[in-house]
Scaffold this active site. Structure first.
Site, PDB file in Angstrom:
ATOM      1  N   ASP A   1      16.129  30.054  27.541  1.00  0.00           N
ATOM      2  CA  ASP A   1      16.216  29.378  26.133  1.00  0.00           C
ATOM      3  C   ASP A   1      15.076  29.872  25.025  1.00  0.00           C
ATOM      4  O   ASP A   1      14.885  29.358  24.020  1.00  0.00           O
ATOM      5  CB  ASP A   1      16.019  27.905  26.470  1.00  0.00           C
ATOM      6  CG  ASP A   1      17.149  27.289  26.976  1.00  0.00           C
ATOM      7  OD1 ASP A   1      18.194  27.596  26.162  1.00  0.00           O
ATOM      8  OD2 ASP A   1      16.955  26.293  27.750  1.00  0.00           O
TER       9      ASP A   1
ATOM     10  N   ASP B   1      25.873  27.784  26.500  1.00  0.00           N
ATOM     11  CA  ASP B   1      24.692  27.683  25.349  1.00  0.00           C
ATOM     12  C   ASP B   1      24.040  28.886  25.300  1.00  0.00           C
ATOM     13  O   ASP B   1      23.118  29.173  24.336  1.00  0.00           O
ATOM     14  CB  ASP B   1      23.663  26.605  25.931  1.00  0.00           C
ATOM     15  CG  ASP B   1      24.311  25.350  26.525  1.00  0.00           C
ATOM     16  OD1 ASP B   1      25.460  25.522  27.104  1.00  0.00           O
ATOM     17  OD2 ASP B   1      23.616  24.243  26.444  1.00  0.00           O
TER      18      ASP B   1
HETATM   19  N1  GLY Z   1      21.306  23.677  25.654  1.00  0.00           N
HETATM   20  C1  GLY Z   1      21.284  22.364  26.061  1.00  0.00           C
HETATM   21  C2  GLY Z   1      21.995  21.596  25.362  1.00  0.00           C
HETATM   22  O1  GLY Z   1      22.854  21.986  24.553  1.00  0.00           O
HETATM   23  O2  GLY Z   1      21.756  20.315  25.420  1.00  0.00           O
END
Ligand code: GLY
Length: 389
Positions: A109, A168
């Site tokens: 992330d 994501d």
């Molecule tokens: N990237 C985690 C979410 O969208 O909750």
């Protein structure tokens, strides 16, 4: 002739502005009031604003959490709009709060965590320290790419699976494209292409919707297609669709390869034409949630989607571009209404209400989320830029 030109200029300017359905400066003035409260209630930069707990108290998270960079990023958007130095110093403070995450190799992330605060800060100030921190962070992120699998590993484990990749993850590629340009190291660029191509191949269904988690096995073999935050493995988790859309718009922006634009438009078509998309264009947390219309909405998915659609509208242009623009505008109008935008001093000082983080995990249901605010502000800025043209 001169008079005609002056008249045309005034007419066109008035016409363009009068088309605006959102008073962006006014919305930012409200945001400024709300975030003044957030700054007052958050003095300790090791606790980043995230959401609201079930008991109504603020939910703050440490900087290792994937959302730690969004508040700093939002403060940069506030500075960009208002040019008020108060927001610049607040943005600097909350950007540096996540500095140590540049060395974090345990998460995929880092795009969210570093590029949202430092990337916006660098774009607006050219602070060389920010560039250095981001280049270190991009190297940390690249360690999670294994060429044998052809994708960046999202989590270290999902159930029994050792190489899970979530949709994501497309959101981290913008950061690596930036790193490729700034460092001249093409390896970052190649990772983006490999990851986006594998995702294109494995994450999507024929109707344009996506799975949440793909579990890769040895040498990139696909073992399972699953969900984590969605209703079911075969359902369309709303925010996942938004991440995919945003990710492929960025892929097209950075490469100009038609296959990425086609994918973005396919996702947009799925999303915008879905019979379960409510009239106000704020989706339920999953397009296939079982008790629609008695299901929670996800304003964060709407904010991400609106921002992505505005960029897509500019890329595509013409009639189709206008359609994307109109849809994004309707989403932003809804988000700016009393139904979704909180009254000053309420909502633990977040801007938007009614997002859903992880319903199957019984966490963050119908709450504010810091990233809903971030993409809402980004969307407002993109909207303003398009309307002013
Ligand atoms: N990237 C985690 C979410 O969208 O909750």
């Amino acid at each position: 002739m001169k008079n005609f030109l002056i008249f045309s200029f005034i007419f066109l300017t008035f016409n363009a502005l009068s088309q605006s359905k959102i008073d962006v400066p006014q919305q930012f003035a409200l945001v400024a009031q709300q975030y003044e409260g957030m700054l007052k209630s958050h003095q300790d930069i090791t606790k980043t604003p995230q959401s609201t707990l079930p008991d109504g108290l603020p939910r703050d998270m440490p900087t290792e959490w994937w959302c730690s960079g969004f508040f700093g990023g939002s403060l940069w958007y506030l500075f960009e709009q208002t040019k008020d130095p108060q927001w610049k110093s607040a943005a600097e403070k909350w950007t540096m709060a996540v500095e140590k995450e540049q060395y974090n190799t345990r998460t995929h992330d880092l795009g969210f965590m570093l590029y949202c605060p430092f990337g916006n800060g660098y774009r607006l100030t050219q602070n060389p320290d920010y560039k250095k921190i981001m280049l270190t962070g991009a190297k940390s992120l690249a360690t999670r790419f294994n060429p044998k699998y052809g994708v960046i590993k999202s989590w270290d484990k999902h159930d029994t699976y050792d190489y899970p990749v979530i949709i994501d993850n497309m959101m981290n590629l913008e950061f690596l494209f930036w790193a490729a340009r700034e460092s001249g190291d093409k390896a970052f660029y190649d990772i983006c292409i490999a990851h986006a191509d594998s995702t294109l191949k494995h994450h999507f269904r024929p109707d344009g919707s996506s799975y949440h988690v793909i579990c890769y096995g040895e040498n990139g073999k696909i073992i399972r297609k699953k969900t984590h935050q969605g209703y079911a493995d075969e359902s369309a988790w709303a925010r996942g669709q938004a991440w995919g859309l945003y990710g492929y718009v960025v892929m097209y922006r950075e490469t100009k390869q038609k296959k990425y634009l086609d994918q973005a438009q396919k996702i947009a078509k799925f999303y915008l034409n879905h019979p379960n998309l409510p009239k106000d264009k704020i989706p339920y947390w999953d397009f296939n949630a079982p008790y629609i219309p008695n299901e929670e909405r996800d304003a964060s998915a709407a904010a991400v989607t609106a921002s992505a659609l505005l960029e897509l509208s500019k890329i595509v242009g013409g009639k189709q571009g206008k359609k994307y623009f109109k849809n994004a505008e309707e989403m932003l109008v809804s988000l700016s209404s009393d139904t979704y935008r909180a009254k000053i001093g309420t909502n633990n000082n977040f801007i938007l209400m009614h997002s859903t983080g992880h319903k199957p995990g019984k966490s963050e249901i119908d709450v504010p989320l810091v990233y809903a605010d971030y993409y809402y502000l980004e969307g407002l800025l993109r909207y303003q830029a398009l309307v002013k043209k």
